[in-house]
Design a protein around this motif. Structure first.
Motif, mmCIF file in Angstrom:
data_model
loop_
_atom_site.group_PDB
_atom_site.id
_atom_site.type_symbol
_atom_site.label_atom_id
_atom_site.label_comp_id
_atom_site.label_asym_id
_atom_site.label_seq_id
_atom_site.Cartn_x
_atom_site.Cartn_y
_atom_site.Cartn_z
ATOM 1 N N UNK A 252 1.895 -16.015 -10.820
ATOM 2 C CA UNK A 252 0.544 -16.772 -11.143
ATOM 3 C C UNK A 252 -0.534 -16.378 -9.857
ATOM 4 N N UNK A 253 0.059 -15.511 -9.098
ATOM 5 C CA UNK A 253 -0.893 -15.174 -7.998
ATOM 6 C C UNK A 253 -0.219 -13.783 -7.460
ATOM 7 N N UNK A 254 -1.374 -12.816 -6.905
ATOM 8 C CA UNK A 254 -0.813 -11.522 -6.196
ATOM 9 C C UNK A 254 -1.701 -11.373 -5.104
ATOM 10 N N UNK A 255 -0.717 -11.248 -3.951
ATOM 11 C CA UNK A 255 -1.409 -10.700 -2.485
ATOM 12 C C UNK A 255 -1.448 -9.303 -2.758
ATOM 13 N N UNK A 256 -2.582 -8.547 -2.667
ATOM 14 C CA UNK A 256 -2.857 -7.180 -2.420
ATOM 15 C C UNK A 256 -2.809 -6.791 -1.245
ATOM 16 N N UNK A 257 -2.283 -5.732 -0.511
ATOM 17 C CA UNK A 257 -2.230 -5.203 0.565
ATOM 18 C C UNK A 257 -3.491 -4.387 1.111
ATOM 19 N N UNK A 258 -4.518 -4.410 0.132
ATOM 20 C CA UNK A 258 -5.582 -4.020 0.489
ATOM 21 C C UNK A 258 -6.809 -4.541 -0.403
ATOM 22 N N UNK A 259 -8.067 -4.579 -0.125
ATOM 23 C CA UNK A 259 -9.173 -5.061 -1.041
ATOM 24 C C UNK A 259 -9.263 -4.075 -2.359
ATOM 25 N N UNK A 260 -8.907 -2.546 -1.903
ATOM 26 C CA UNK A 260 -9.438 -1.744 -2.947
ATOM 27 C C UNK A 260 -8.297 -1.749 -3.881
ATOM 28 N N UNK A 261 -7.096 -1.969 -3.622
ATOM 29 C CA UNK A 261 -6.055 -2.178 -4.627
ATOM 30 C C UNK A 261 -6.410 -3.682 -5.678
ATOM 31 N N UNK A 262 -6.948 -4.545 -4.785
ATOM 32 C CA UNK A 262 -7.121 -5.845 -5.572
ATOM 33 C C UNK A 262 -8.448 -5.337 -6.698
ATOM 34 N N UNK B 198 0.868 -1.217 -0.062
ATOM 35 C CA UNK B 198 -0.015 0.102 -0.074
ATOM 36 C C UNK B 198 0.807 1.143 -0.086
ATOM 37 N N UNK B 199 1.865 1.217 0.931
ATOM 38 C CA UNK B 199 2.611 2.547 1.118
ATOM 39 C C UNK B 199 4.017 2.161 1.654
ATOM 40 N N UNK B 200 4.997 2.976 1.298
ATOM 41 C CA UNK B 200 6.355 2.787 1.411
ATOM 42 C C UNK B 200 6.831 2.935 2.651
ATOM 43 N N UNK B 201 6.002 3.901 3.410
ATOM 44 C CA UNK B 201 6.334 4.331 4.767
ATOM 45 C C UNK B 201 5.388 4.012 6.011
ATOM 46 N N UNK B 202 4.176 3.663 5.590
ATOM 47 C CA UNK B 202 3.345 3.309 6.772
ATOM 48 C C UNK B 202 3.588 1.807 7.239
ATOM 49 N N UNK B 203 3.661 1.853 8.699
ATOM 50 C CA UNK B 203 4.239 0.423 9.258
ATOM 51 C C UNK B 203 3.288 -0.677 8.890
ATOM 52 N N UNK B 204 1.711 -0.371 8.821
ATOM 53 C CA UNK B 204 0.942 -1.423 8.381
ATOM 54 C C UNK B 204 1.204 -2.128 7.117
ATOM 55 N N UNK B 205 1.606 -0.977 6.175
ATOM 56 C CA UNK B 205 2.000 -1.383 4.905
ATOM 57 C C UNK B 205 3.356 -2.638 4.858
ATOM 58 N N UNK B 206 4.120 -1.997 5.619
ATOM 59 C CA UNK B 206 5.437 -2.604 5.694
ATOM 60 C C UNK B 206 5.482 -4.126 6.372
ATOM 61 N N UNK C 90 -0.364 2.416 -3.249
ATOM 62 C CA UNK C 90 -0.775 3.762 -2.822
ATOM 63 C C UNK C 90 -2.171 3.574 -1.996
ATOM 64 N N UNK C 91 -2.569 2.346 -1.827
ATOM 65 C CA UNK C 91 -4.115 2.026 -1.000
ATOM 66 C C UNK C 91 -5.186 2.482 -1.873
ATOM 67 N N UNK C 92 -5.029 2.888 -3.143
ATOM 68 C CA UNK C 92 -6.159 3.285 -3.760
ATOM 69 C C UNK C 92 -6.607 2.153 -5.073
ATOM 70 N N UNK C 93 -7.821 2.349 -5.591
ATOM 71 C CA UNK C 93 -8.177 1.456 -6.470
ATOM 72 C C UNK C 93 -7.183 1.621 -7.890
#
Lengths: 345, 345
Positions: free
Chosen positions: A252-262, A198-206, A230-233
């Motif tokens: 062959x698979x992607x894990x997105x850090x948020x549903x909106x990005x997915x 989602x983000x380079x600097x936010x701890x939850x993203x890291x 960037x946590x956006x669609x």
């Protein structure tokens, strides 16, 4: 016309003094401390204040150093992220579930940059306009815990990893859920699993990225490409385009850090003629209501936004009553398996 | 440990008095009005207040009847709607874009029922904790305009039809956009066009329905079935199920009162084997970022949530400065044609 309210000047302490036939100082004394004026005068002043609709209660509380019952939330996020945010409305409703009746309120500020952020914390607490803070979106090298300590402001950090702050912290621990997801992908034969952070600097993203990396290594897989969304669609869509445009073998698979990005990923994969999960398995993070209504329904890690808000508010209110807070409170993320991740072999 | 902040008692007016070697009354006078004490004493008191970190500014402002620079927002919505809300985050960011630097703040309360709602307005304004209100989700027979008038509270109604309130109102006028949508459906040969209404009691939901009904009649069509979707994804899905389960000829198009409800519709239509737009044309309302990433991309009426917030805040701040507000401000909705509504014949 109610619009004419603008013309109706608010009653001031001078108005109360005039109506009660006393000095402003007497009004202050009567309303703030109740001392230094006779009982009869005090009653006359209070009566005048009531008649004029001048209610001194929060000012009087503040003058006596009593808490107002307000929780402050200073949010440094771009308007683009806020435009369609999966976190704040339910987080706020979680806070609200703990605030009692008319006694409390949440004071919220959105700030554009670090300088305004610091000044806003200082002003809100310096004026005692809020009693304490819930701190979200903790960043790498975040200066807020030290600053709040310096201000002496009660504060609880919400949604950051355990031990990331000297402040009491509520952690949204998704390590096990992310490991379960990667295991499932590995069991289904996936070897190249990308991550959209989602983000380079936010701890939850890291933290989400680290859990994914750890699990990949644990299952003997090399952590695949990482792109930032960037946590956006729209950011998730662009990250997916970059993943597809890379040379070499496609993941062959992607894990997105948020549903909106997915959801952004769904759109790009669809346009590229790639079926989910047959050509690309997908998982998100959050479990927003949209996830189960996506086509195909989205596998994701459930994050308890409302519980984060209610736990944060409860601990902060306890601190304001003088109780020692737990330094670490852990809520656990939960893996929700739906169709987008495919079946294990 | 910063957690130990709980033990650090806030400085009170008594602490300031003790440090400055004066009475509490002298502190009140010095900090509130600056009169009734000598210049030297006043300076000593102010110095003591600074050293103790006791900042009286907002309390002093309140005691003198000056505005605090706070905008109040009392929201009566169920947690289910707030869990994934397309309106409030961007509305709040619009308000925020008008508030200057550290001088202002938004005070927000979510309330569960009418009684708490009324008490919350009264408390927030009675205590002058907020300077005025932005009023959203105006309902049929809403008692808030009369109540706010009685309180003498400056307030602006946001997102309601013109003339629906004696308060200054900002209208999100989608009449032309909805007419354009119905015309497009009619031109493509649709005769049975259903509507999914968000709420039975909110004026914005009724207004969207009325514009749809008017346009239907204008184009010689009988307004088709109406179902209620509660403004949520799951409510939109259930409303769509009810539309499909009705006897008689099935509608060939649905106009949803929000994009989120339409997303619920997408899911049910997909499960029912109905292609969008070939078997069922679909349009939403709001133009949330998700709409253009849906599959197929969703035709919708763009509603300017952020502009509603910034216009509301600007008018309210002008009122607080004593300016006469415009009684009616109209923002215009815009039809965004994408694939879900199909092509006209």
């Amino acid at each position: 016309m109610t619009a004419g309210n603008t013309g109706r000047k608010r009653p001031t302490i001078s108005d109360v003094a005039r109506r009660a036939g006393v000095t402003k100082g007497a009004v202050s004394r009567a309303l703030n401390s109740g001392t230094g004026v006779s009982t009869g005068t005090r009653d006359r002043i209070r009566q005048a204040a009531v008649e004029l609709g001048w209610s001194p209660s929060y000012a009087a509380r503040a003058l006596n150093g009593k808490p107002l019952g307000t929780i402050g939330l200073v949010v440094r996020r771009s308007p683009e992220i806020l435009d369609f945010d999966a976190f704040f409305p339910s987080f706020l409703s979680g806070i609200e579930s703990v605030l009692s009746g008319e006694e409390h309120a949440t004071v919220i500020r959105f700030v554009p940059d670090a300088q305004t952020e610091a000044a806003t914390y200082e002003r809100l607490f310096g004026d005692r306009f809020v009693d304490g803070f819930l701190v979200t979106d903790l960043r790498v090298d975040d200066e807020r815990p030290a600053m709040l300590h310096r201000l002496g402001a009660p504060a609880v950090v919400v949604g950051a990893p355990e031990g990331s702050s000297d402040l009491p912290t509520i952690t949204n621990d998704a390590e096990e859920a992310i490991r379960g997801l990667v295991r499932r992908f590995a069991d289904a034969g996936h070897r190249r699993i990308a991550h959209v952070q989602g983000d380079r600097h936010m701890l939850h993203a890291l933290q989400r990225r680290r859990h994914w990396e750890q699990a990949m290594r644990e299952f003997g897989l090399e952590p695949g490409p990482v792109e930032y969304g960037g946590y956006t669609i729209v950011g998730g869509a662009q990250a997916t385009e970059r993943i597809l445009a890379r040379g070499g073998e496609r993941p062959t698979a992607v894990f997105y850090g948020s549903d909106l990005m997915a959801i952004g990923g769904y759109s790009v994969l669809g346009e590229s003629g790639l079926a989910i999960p047959a050509d690309m398995a997908v998982a998100g993070f959050d479990d927003i209501p949209l996830a189960s209504f996506a086509s195909p329904p989205m596998t994701t890690v459930r994050s308890k936004h409302r519980a984060l808000g209610s736990a944060g508010a409860r601990i902060l209110l306890d601190m304001l009553k003088g109780q020692e807070p737990p330094l670490s409170t852990v809520l656990t993320g939960e893996l929700c398996i739906r169709d987008s991740s495919g079946d294990p072999a």
